[in-house]
Design a protein around this motif. Structure first.
Motif, PDB file in Angstrom:
ATOM      1  N   ASP A 132       0.758  -1.182  -0.015  1.00  0.00           N
ATOM      2  CA  ASP A 132       0.023   0.113  -0.001  1.00  0.00           C
ATOM      3  C   ASP A 132       0.851   1.273  -0.024  1.00  0.00           C
ATOM      4  N   PRO A 133       0.807   2.209  -0.893  1.00  0.00           N
ATOM      5  CA  PRO A 133       1.603   3.368  -0.993  1.00  0.00           C
ATOM      6  C   PRO A 133       1.470   4.237   0.298  1.00  0.00           C
ATOM      7  N   ASP A 134       0.372   4.067   1.188  1.00  0.00           N
ATOM      8  CA  ASP A 134      -0.024   4.713   2.485  1.00  0.00           C
ATOM      9  C   ASP A 134       1.269   4.172   3.352  1.00  0.00           C
ATOM     10  N   LEU A 135       1.896   2.850   3.205  1.00  0.00           N
ATOM     11  CA  LEU A 135       2.711   2.416   4.176  1.00  0.00           C
ATOM     12  C   LEU A 135       4.166   2.621   3.733  1.00  0.00           C
ATOM     13  N   ILE A 136       4.326   3.535   2.700  1.00  0.00           N
ATOM     14  CA  ILE A 136       5.852   3.960   2.069  1.00  0.00           C
ATOM     15  C   ILE A 136       5.890   5.292   2.533  1.00  0.00           C
ATOM     16  N   MET A 137       6.922   5.467   3.198  1.00  0.00           N
ATOM     17  CA  MET A 137       7.595   6.949   3.446  1.00  0.00           C
ATOM     18  C   MET A 137       8.980   7.527   2.746  1.00  0.00           C
ATOM     19  N   ALA A 138       8.922   8.379   2.140  1.00  0.00           N
ATOM     20  CA  ALA A 138      10.221   8.949   1.374  1.00  0.00           C
ATOM     21  C   ALA A 138      11.064   9.644   2.502  1.00  0.00           C
ATOM     22  N   THR A 139      12.344   9.426   2.470  1.00  0.00           N
ATOM     23  CA  THR A 139      13.153   9.935   3.558  1.00  0.00           C
ATOM     24  C   THR A 139      14.456  10.498   3.143  1.00  0.00           C
ATOM     25  N   MET A 140      15.110  11.283   3.920  1.00  0.00           N
ATOM     26  CA  MET A 140      16.157  11.951   3.606  1.00  0.00           C
ATOM     27  C   MET A 140      17.603  10.911   3.434  1.00  0.00           C
ATOM     28  N   GLY A 141      17.685  10.155   2.531  1.00  0.00           N
ATOM     29  CA  GLY A 141      18.441   9.042   2.438  1.00  0.00           C
ATOM     30  C   GLY A 141      17.957   7.842   3.411  1.00  0.00           C
ATOM     31  N   SER A 142      18.985   6.728   3.579  1.00  0.00           N
ATOM     32  CA  SER A 142      18.550   5.676   4.503  1.00  0.00           C
ATOM     33  C   SER A 142      18.786   6.200   5.888  1.00  0.00           C
ATOM     34  N   SER A 143      19.730   7.271   6.011  1.00  0.00           N
ATOM     35  CA  SER A 143      20.197   7.736   7.281  1.00  0.00           C
ATOM     36  C   SER A 143      18.911   7.976   8.240  1.00  0.00           C
ATOM     37  N   SER A 144      18.092   8.762   7.588  1.00  0.00           N
ATOM     38  CA  SER A 144      16.992   9.428   8.644  1.00  0.00           C
ATOM     39  C   SER A 144      15.909   8.396   8.498  1.00  0.00           C
ATOM     40  N   GLY A 145      16.024   7.221   7.836  1.00  0.00           N
ATOM     41  CA  GLY A 145      15.042   6.277   7.909  1.00  0.00           C
ATOM     42  C   GLY A 145      15.486   5.287   9.204  1.00  0.00           C
ATOM     43  N   PHE A 146      16.766   5.337   9.302  1.00  0.00           N
ATOM     44  CA  PHE A 146      17.095   4.430  10.401  1.00  0.00           C
ATOM     45  C   PHE A 146      16.635   5.281  11.807  1.00  0.00           C
ATOM     46  N   ILE A 147      16.699   6.470  11.821  1.00  0.00           N
ATOM     47  CA  ILE A 147      16.350   7.139  13.096  1.00  0.00           C
ATOM     48  C   ILE A 147      14.869   7.138  13.257  1.00  0.00           C
ATOM     49  N   LEU A 148      14.120   7.178  12.140  1.00  0.00           N
ATOM     50  CA  LEU A 148      12.580   7.205  12.208  1.00  0.00           C
ATOM     51  C   LEU A 148      12.143   5.974  12.671  1.00  0.00           C
ATOM     52  N   ALA A 149      12.901   4.677  12.068  1.00  0.00           N
ATOM     53  CA  ALA A 149      12.579   3.349  12.442  1.00  0.00           C
ATOM     54  C   ALA A 149      12.858   3.107  13.975  1.00  0.00           C
ATOM     55  N   PHE A 150      14.177   3.456  14.472  1.00  0.00           N
ATOM     56  CA  PHE A 150      14.347   3.368  15.853  1.00  0.00           C
ATOM     57  C   PHE A 150      13.258   4.134  16.829  1.00  0.00           C
ATOM     58  N   HIS A 151      13.191   5.297  16.475  1.00  0.00           N
ATOM     59  CA  HIS A 151      12.249   5.857  17.448  1.00  0.00           C
ATOM     60  C   HIS A 151      10.667   5.288  17.269  1.00  0.00           C
ATOM     61  N   ALA A 152      10.292   5.026  16.155  1.00  0.00           N
ATOM     62  CA  ALA A 152       9.024   4.501  16.000  1.00  0.00           C
ATOM     63  C   ALA A 152       8.844   3.288  16.448  1.00  0.00           C
ATOM     64  N   ILE A 179       3.282   3.103  10.801  1.00  0.00           N
ATOM     65  CA  ILE A 179       3.051   4.192   9.769  1.00  0.00           C
ATOM     66  C   ILE A 179       2.739   5.682  10.199  1.00  0.00           C
ATOM     67  N   ARG A 180       1.949   5.488  11.224  1.00  0.00           N
ATOM     68  CA  ARG A 180       1.423   7.002  11.652  1.00  0.00           C
ATOM     69  C   ARG A 180       2.455   7.585  12.712  1.00  0.00           C
ATOM     70  N   ARG A 181       2.711   6.767  13.692  1.00  0.00           N
ATOM     71  CA  ARG A 181       4.087   7.311  14.581  1.00  0.00           C
ATOM     72  C   ARG A 181       5.020   7.800  13.772  1.00  0.00           C
ATOM     73  N   ALA A 182       5.513   6.950  12.625  1.00  0.00           N
ATOM     74  CA  ALA A 182       6.893   7.490  11.897  1.00  0.00           C
ATOM     75  C   ALA A 182       6.458   8.788  11.197  1.00  0.00           C
ATOM     76  N   GLU A 183       5.053   8.824  10.477  1.00  0.00           N
ATOM     77  CA  GLU A 183       4.589  10.055  10.083  1.00  0.00           C
ATOM     78  C   GLU A 183       4.908  11.480  10.950  1.00  0.00           C
ATOM     79  N   ILE A 184       4.438  11.287  11.918  1.00  0.00           N
ATOM     80  CA  ILE A 184       4.532  12.233  12.981  1.00  0.00           C
ATOM     81  C   ILE A 184       6.173  12.719  13.315  1.00  0.00           C
ATOM     82  N   LEU A 185       6.794  11.683  13.526  1.00  0.00           N
ATOM     83  CA  LEU A 185       8.256  11.803  13.736  1.00  0.00           C
ATOM     84  C   LEU A 185       8.992  12.553  12.727  1.00  0.00           C
TER      85      LEU A 185
END
Length: 370
Positions: A73-93, A236-242
């Motif tokens: 689902d496209p709603d479960l996909i998030m564009a990030t600033m490289g993978s680096s910010s993706g890791f930060i979002l994943a850890f905190h979410a 996904i919602r928690r990561a979006e807010i982050l």
């Protein structure tokens, strides 16, 4: 980075340096990417939705259908600033403050530094050259029994070893994490750069994993700082807010470029073909020179070579090799603080000429006693 910094100083003094240390492609993005950005430049480049352009997320959804045979689902996909910010979002979410997250050793050094900087605990699981640097479910379970952890961050193909698991290996890891109640984060930024067969996404086997990917490596877009992540619905919602609070959104122009890149895989495959040629030349040359390299690696664009014949101090060896031979490589201590002194990483993402010139300089350097 210290090796690269010194290499740049030497180049400014007129020295010729063979750059085998940099983990990034030497080619620009595909022409279609540049054209798409050029057309977009006259328009205002405002913030996008925190998840990213809908066009990009829909195209990524189609990518998973085409490349991996899965419906995302496209709603479960998030564009990030490289993978680096993706890791930060994943850890905190996904994790409570202070949670322990396991990684492999050797591994990408920013994993340890990012986790420590964010206040998470790190559990290292050693992998070994004798087994192709491959992580197994049994090793995950044994490490968890010794020191329980709540998450596992795993890359396939991996930096610095190039190790990549097949579908059975990925299934073993996914099933083990599920049995142990461990949240699995699959780092897939080197996907597309597998030399044994198609890259296997964790999404082919589970929807409970967090998948992180990037346009940096396969699509030759490191400096564009654009990646993406796929999250379970519960996160996904928690990561979006982050994302809204930490980064607002990924760069708009880079998202436009990324959307175009997904339709330029023929260009990326041509770059991969050149890496494959470089891989053969470099791995064969290193073995002939006496480096310990049982296999050339399954993917990415790295050779993680043992130097026991020459030195037991990888940093000093790399520094001497740079000064005397003009060859830059990355010391193993960057990737493994326990056993890394016995290894160095060479990148073959550059040109065939740089690989061949670097090998010739190494031959002369080693013949002179190093």
């Amino acid at each position: 980075m210290d090796i690269l910094k010194r290499a740049k100083v030497l180049e400014s003094e007129g020295r010729s340096i063979c750059h085998l240390e940099i983990g990034e492609p030497g080619q620009p993005p595909a022409p279609g990417v540049i054209d798409a950005v050029a057309k977009a430049l006259p328009s205002p480049q405002g913030y996008t939705n925190a998840k990213g352009l809908l066009e990009l997320r829909r195209r990524l959804s189609r990518y998973y259908a085409e490349q991996h045979g899965v419906d995302v689902d496209p709603d479960l996909i998030m564009a990030t600033m490289g993978s680096s910010s993706g890791f930060i979002l994943a850890f905190h979410a996904a994790f409570r403050p202070g949670a322990k997250i396991a990684i492999t050793r050797p591994g990408y050094p920013a994993y340890v530094n990012t986790l420590a900087g964010l206040g998470f605990g790190v559990v290292e699981i050693p992998v070994h050259a004798a087994h192709g640097w491959h992580l197994t479910g049994a090793e995950i379970a044994a490490a968890h029994a010794r020191q329980p952890f709540e998450g596992l961050l795993f890359a396939s193909p991996a930096n610095p070893t190039g190790a990549s698991v097949d579908r059975a290996g990925m299934a073993d890891i996914v099933e083990t994490c599920a049995r142990l109640g461990v949240t699995f984060i699959s780092d897939e930024i080197y996907h597309g750069l597998d030399y044994r067969g198609p890259s296997v996404s964790a999404l082919e086997l589970t929807r409970d994993a967090i998948v992180i990917n990037s346009f940096s490596k396969y699509y030759c877009m490191t400096g564009w700082r654009i990646g993406w992540m796929v999250l379970p619905e519960a996160l996904i919602r928690r990561a979006e807010i982050l994302q809204q609070n930490l980064f607002i959104s990924a760069p708009t122009l880079s998202q436009i470029a990324a959307t175009a890149a997904l339709d330029e895989r023929d260009y990326s495959e041509a770059q991969k073909a050149s890496y494959a040629q470089n891989r053969a030349v470099l791995s064969g040359g290193l073995r002939e020179l006496g480096f310990d390299l049982p296999s050339p690696g399954d993917g990415a664009f790295y050779a993680y070579a043992g130097i026991s014949r020459f030195s037991n101090d990888s940093l000093a060896f790399c520094e001497t090799m740079l000064e005397r031979a003009g060859v830059a490589s990355a010391p193993g201590v960057d990737f493994d603080r326990v056993d890394g002194n016995g290894f160095i990483r060479f990148s073959y993402a550059g040109t065939r000429q740089s690989i061949e010139e670097g090998l010739e300089r190494l031959r002369v350097f080693l013949a002179a006693g190093g």
